[in-house]
Design a protein around this motif. Structure first.
Motif, PDB file in Angstrom:
ATOM      1  N   HIS A  87       0.821  -1.209   0.000  1.00 57.24           N
ATOM      2  CA  HIS A  87       0.000   0.000   0.000  1.00 57.24           C
ATOM      3  C   HIS A  87       0.858   1.263   0.000  1.00 57.24           C
ATOM      4  CE1 HIS A  87      -3.714  -2.224   1.842  1.00 57.24           C
ATOM      5  NE2 HIS A  87      -3.520  -2.484   0.561  1.00 57.24           N
ATOM      6  N   ASN A  88       0.224   2.350  -0.449  1.00 55.23           N
ATOM      7  CA  ASN A  88       0.943   3.618  -0.525  1.00 55.23           C
ATOM      8  C   ASN A  88       0.586   4.589   0.592  1.00 55.23           C
ATOM      9  OD1 ASN A  88       2.219   2.896  -3.005  1.00 55.23           O
ATOM     10  ND2 ASN A  88       0.291   3.324  -4.049  1.00 55.23           N
ATOM     11  N   SER A 118      -3.797   1.731   3.257  1.00 56.27           N
ATOM     12  CA  SER A 118      -4.693   1.514   2.124  1.00 56.27           C
ATOM     13  C   SER A 118      -3.886   1.701   0.847  1.00 56.27           C
ATOM     14  CB  SER A 118      -5.895   2.468   2.161  1.00 56.27           C
ATOM     15  OG  SER A 118      -5.487   3.808   2.104  1.00 56.27           O
ATOM     16  N   GLN A 119      -4.434   1.185  -0.244  1.00 57.32           N
ATOM     17  CA  GLN A 119      -3.695   1.237  -1.501  1.00 57.32           C
ATOM     18  C   GLN A 119      -3.327   2.675  -1.861  1.00 57.32           C
ATOM     19  OE1 GLN A 119      -2.582  -1.478  -3.392  1.00 57.32           O
ATOM     20  NE2 GLN A 119      -1.397   0.220  -4.265  1.00 57.32           N
ATOM     21  N   ASP A 120      -4.343   3.526  -1.783  1.00 62.47           N
ATOM     22  CA  ASP A 120      -4.136   4.949  -2.049  1.00 62.47           C
ATOM     23  C   ASP A 120      -4.842   5.754  -0.966  1.00 62.47           C
ATOM     24  OD1 ASP A 120      -4.577   3.800  -5.252  1.00 62.47           O
ATOM     25  OD2 ASP A 120      -2.731   4.832  -4.686  1.00 62.47           O
ATOM     26  N   GLN A 166     -11.387   3.013  -0.999  1.00 62.07           N
ATOM     27  CA  GLN A 166     -10.765   1.734  -0.704  1.00 62.07           C
ATOM     28  C   GLN A 166     -10.785   1.527   0.796  1.00 62.07           C
ATOM     29  OE1 GLN A 166      -7.102   2.923  -2.209  1.00 62.07           O
ATOM     30  NE2 GLN A 166      -7.481   2.339  -4.316  1.00 62.07           N
TER      31      GLN A 166
END
Lengths: 116, 115
Positions: B29-30, B94-96, B102
């Motif tokens: 995740h980023n 979270s991914q973004d 998300q």
């Protein structure tokens, strides 16, 4: 001021019956809603979500209903199982402010007890 | 192995101590977050990092100092804390950033007690 409210701190349901957990929100700009489940000594686990363009999302025994006009969502668990006993948090995604980004706003949680 | 790992699980410290909480995510995740959960209160967002850069500071006192050396690791440095800072501190990723609808994935938290 709390924008996501779970007015029932606890709920007890018999195994096999339906559990209905309720959540109300005040901000009409919220557009994504999530339910998390939390066991003692563990972090919240994502359960199911719904976008504001839908009014229902189903995943196995779990269904989330969204009523935008009433600013209300609910989580239905059918049939309830003893392993479902946990604290359930409702969360809504929205902008924190005019100069801030999006953030999840959480309710205080409802403790569900499913009895055999 | 869980996706988001927090250490230590429990921490007891005096008001003059300095300690750090660690969070590591193995999900690629980023975005990473620190939340505080006090008794009978909803989760409160403290900090948000995206690609190692802090994007949100939710009016958190300076005695809490976050550090994000890379997208997989997040620290919360603690110094001169107050008794009211006793709480469960949760890390999430979270991914973004949240605006992309998300879910966030949480660690099991650090239970912090200030004496």
């Amino acid at each position: 001021d709390q924008q996501v409210k779970q007015n029932s701190p606890s709920l007890s349901v018999q195994e096999g019956r339906i559990s209905i957990l309720n959540c109300d929100y005040t901000n009409s700009m919220f557009d994504y809603f999530l339910w998390y489940k939390k066991y003692p000594a563990e972090g919240p686990t994502f359960l199911i979500s719904i976008s504001s363009i839908k009014d229902k999302n189903e995943d196995g025994r779990f269904t989330v209903f969204l009523n935008k006009s009433a600013k209300h969502l609910s989580l239905h668990i059918v049939p309830s199982q003893p392993g479902d006993s946990a604290v359930y948090f409702c969360a809504a995604l929205g902008l924190r402010g005019s100069n801030s980004g999006y953030a999840l706003n959480f309710g205080k949680g409802t403790s569900l007890l499913v009895t055999p | 192995e869980t996706g988001v790992t927090q250490t230590p699980r429990h921490l007891v410290m005096g008001m003059t101590n300095k300690k750090s909480l660690k969070c590591e995510q193995h999900l690629g995740h980023n975005a990473m977050y620190w939340y505080k959960q006090s008794a009978k209160k909803p989760l409160e967002l403290m900090f948000v990092y995206n690609f190692k850069e802090q994007t949100e500071n939710n009016s958190v006192p300076s005695r809490f100092s976050p550090e994000c050396p890379n997208s997989s690791h997040l620290f919360l440095h603690l110094h001169t804390l107050q008794p009211e800072d006793s709480a469960l501190y949760l890390c999430a990723s979270s991914q973004d950033l949240p605006g992309n609808n998300q879910p966030q994935h949480f660690g099991d938290g650090t239970r912090l007690s200030i004496l």
